[in-house]
Design an enzyme around this catalytic site. Structure first.
Site, mmCIF file in Angstrom:
data_model
loop_
_atom_site.group_PDB
_atom_site.id
_atom_site.type_symbol
_atom_site.label_atom_id
_atom_site.label_comp_id
_atom_site.label_asym_id
_atom_site.label_seq_id
_atom_site.Cartn_x
_atom_site.Cartn_y
_atom_site.Cartn_z
ATOM 1 N N HIS A 181 48.006 37.408 40.105
ATOM 2 C CA HIS A 181 47.008 38.315 39.510
ATOM 3 C C HIS A 181 47.724 39.646 39.320
ATOM 4 O O HIS A 181 48.446 40.087 40.223
ATOM 5 C CB HIS A 181 45.840 38.568 40.481
ATOM 6 C CG HIS A 181 44.726 37.572 40.411
ATOM 7 N ND1 HIS A 181 44.054 37.147 41.536
ATOM 8 C CD2 HIS A 181 44.131 36.948 39.357
ATOM 9 C CE1 HIS A 181 43.109 36.287 41.175
ATOM 10 N NE2 HIS A 181 43.137 36.153 39.869
ATOM 11 N N ASP A 183 46.806 42.630 39.619
ATOM 12 C CA ASP A 183 46.526 43.697 40.597
ATOM 13 C C ASP A 183 47.399 43.578 41.853
ATOM 14 O O ASP A 183 47.410 44.465 42.688
ATOM 15 C CB ASP A 183 45.033 43.753 40.966
ATOM 16 C CG ASP A 183 44.538 42.525 41.714
ATOM 17 O OD1 ASP A 183 45.316 41.567 41.906
ATOM 18 O OD2 ASP A 183 43.354 42.524 42.112
ATOM 19 N N CYS A 277 41.849 43.803 45.831
ATOM 20 C CA CYS A 277 41.158 42.525 45.541
ATOM 21 C C CYS A 277 39.794 42.438 46.208
ATOM 22 O O CYS A 277 38.905 41.730 45.726
ATOM 23 C CB CYS A 277 41.953 41.333 46.059
ATOM 24 S SG CYS A 277 43.638 41.243 45.559
HETATM 25 N N1 ARG Z 1 42.651 33.176 46.973
HETATM 26 C C1 ARG Z 1 42.262 33.982 45.862
HETATM 27 C C2 ARG Z 1 42.736 33.358 44.560
HETATM 28 O O1 ARG Z 1 43.774 32.751 44.542
HETATM 29 C C3 ARG Z 1 42.774 35.368 46.032
HETATM 30 C C4 ARG Z 1 42.294 36.321 44.979
HETATM 31 C C5 ARG Z 1 42.810 37.709 45.159
HETATM 32 N N2 ARG Z 1 42.237 38.579 44.222
HETATM 33 C C6 ARG Z 1 42.898 39.397 43.436
HETATM 34 N N3 ARG Z 1 42.203 40.199 42.683
HETATM 35 N N4 ARG Z 1 44.190 39.418 43.371
HETATM 36 O O2 ARG Z 1 42.108 33.445 43.546
#
Ligand code: ARG
Length: 299
Positions: A181, A183, A277
């Site tokens: 991601h 972020d 997150c």
């Molecule tokens: N386990 C989650 C996933 O893989 C973590 C998400 C983390 N969120 C973020 N905005 N980076 O989707």
């Protein structure tokens, strides 16, 4: 009369049902979680509560999404939607494991709309995935969205975001599965710098960052900080809240006028998430949005 600064408003979800029960990114290992799940669940409660309390102490307001059994990643509210100017573009998830969150987040936004905190709730066309602010981050200084695409979000979501928010979008392709991601690898700071993990992006992606962010404003995050999700920070005025920060990164940020507040989020790192997150800003307003609000007030 001097208007007081509006409070930052975040959406969060308590980790009652958080856990690592499947693997959709390289951080997640359900077996090692299961070995110690009670202690880890207790740790996630403590860590999340401390993060929430830090944000409250810093003057933020927090709205909560109801936690739900069977949806362990619902705590990562950054993925719920892209929000700007009181409009929300709801997320559509890549993996079936998270698709069940979509309706849940939709109901949460309908409630926010009923309370007048959000004006419009939009949906993506069915053919596109976009995992909210996890991959689409507003840069207030440049009045644009940075969009990370590849693992979780489609580049083609660009046009929809531009359309819904009437704002420019710079799309960056992600290149390292640990930073799945955007972020986790890029964070625009309130004084105009952009903190980012260079190798998380393709050559073209890096070039696009360099083109938009002059060299003095670029803060490169080293791989050690990156692997502690140091780029996944919540910015509140000049305070940057993150799980971990090396002395080197801290001194660079301090020299630039920021105060770094660390609050360990190790149990969430096991799922691939950290401070940013676990939150979603609901009150971001673009310059355009500001003018529209003033016009409405004057009318
Ligand atoms: N386990 C989650 C996933 O893989 C973590 C998400 C983390 N969120 C973020 N905005 N980076 O989707």
């Amino acid at each position: 009369m001097i208007a007081s600064a509006p409070k930052a408003r975040f959406l969060m979800c308590s980790p009652e049902h958080f856990g690592v029960t499947y693997a959709i990114n390289p951080w997640m290992d359900p077996k090692s979680w299961a070995c110690d799940d009670r202690a880890l669940a207790a740790a996630s409660h403590r860590e999340w509560t401390t993060l929430r309390n830090r944000l409250l102490e810093l003057g933020a307001t927090i709205e909560l999404v109801r936690a739900a059994p069977g949806l362990p990643d619902l705590v990562f509210t950054a993925n719920a939607a892209v929000v700007l100017d009181r409009k929300a573009l709801l997320a559509r998830f890549r993996h079936p494991e998270r698709q069940q969150e979509e309706n849940h987040f939709e109901s949460a936004f309908q409630l926010l709309q009923q309370r007048g905190l959000i004006e419009a709730v939009r949906r993506l066309p069915e053919s596109l995935v976009l995992e909210g602010a996890g991959d689409c981050v507003w840069d207030q200084s440049r009045s644009l969205f940075w969009l990370g695409y590849g693992p979780r979000s489609d580049a083609a979501a660009c046009d929809v975001i531009e359309d819904v928010f009437d704002a420019e979008v710079i799309a960056l392709e992600l290149a390292d599965s640990r930073f799945y991601h955007m972020d986790t690898a890029l964070c625009p700071l309130p004084r105009g710098e952009v903190m980012f993990v260079p190798d998380a992006f393709t050559r073209e992606g890096k070039a696009a960052i360099h083109e938009r962010v002059e060299s003095l404003q670029r803060i490169e995050v080293g791989i050690d900080d990156a692997c502690q999700l140091g780029a996944n920070a919540v910015c509140l005025g000049d305070v940057l809240v993150m799980s971990n920060c090396s002395d080197r990164l801290r001194s660079e940020l301090t020299q630039r006028g920021y105060r770094v507040v660390t609050t360990p989020l190790h149990s969430f790192l096991r799922s691939g998430g950290a401070a940013f997150c676990l939150t979603l800003r609901l009150d971001r307003v673009s310059e355009r949005g500001c003018i529209a609000t003033e016009d409405a007030a004057a009318a």
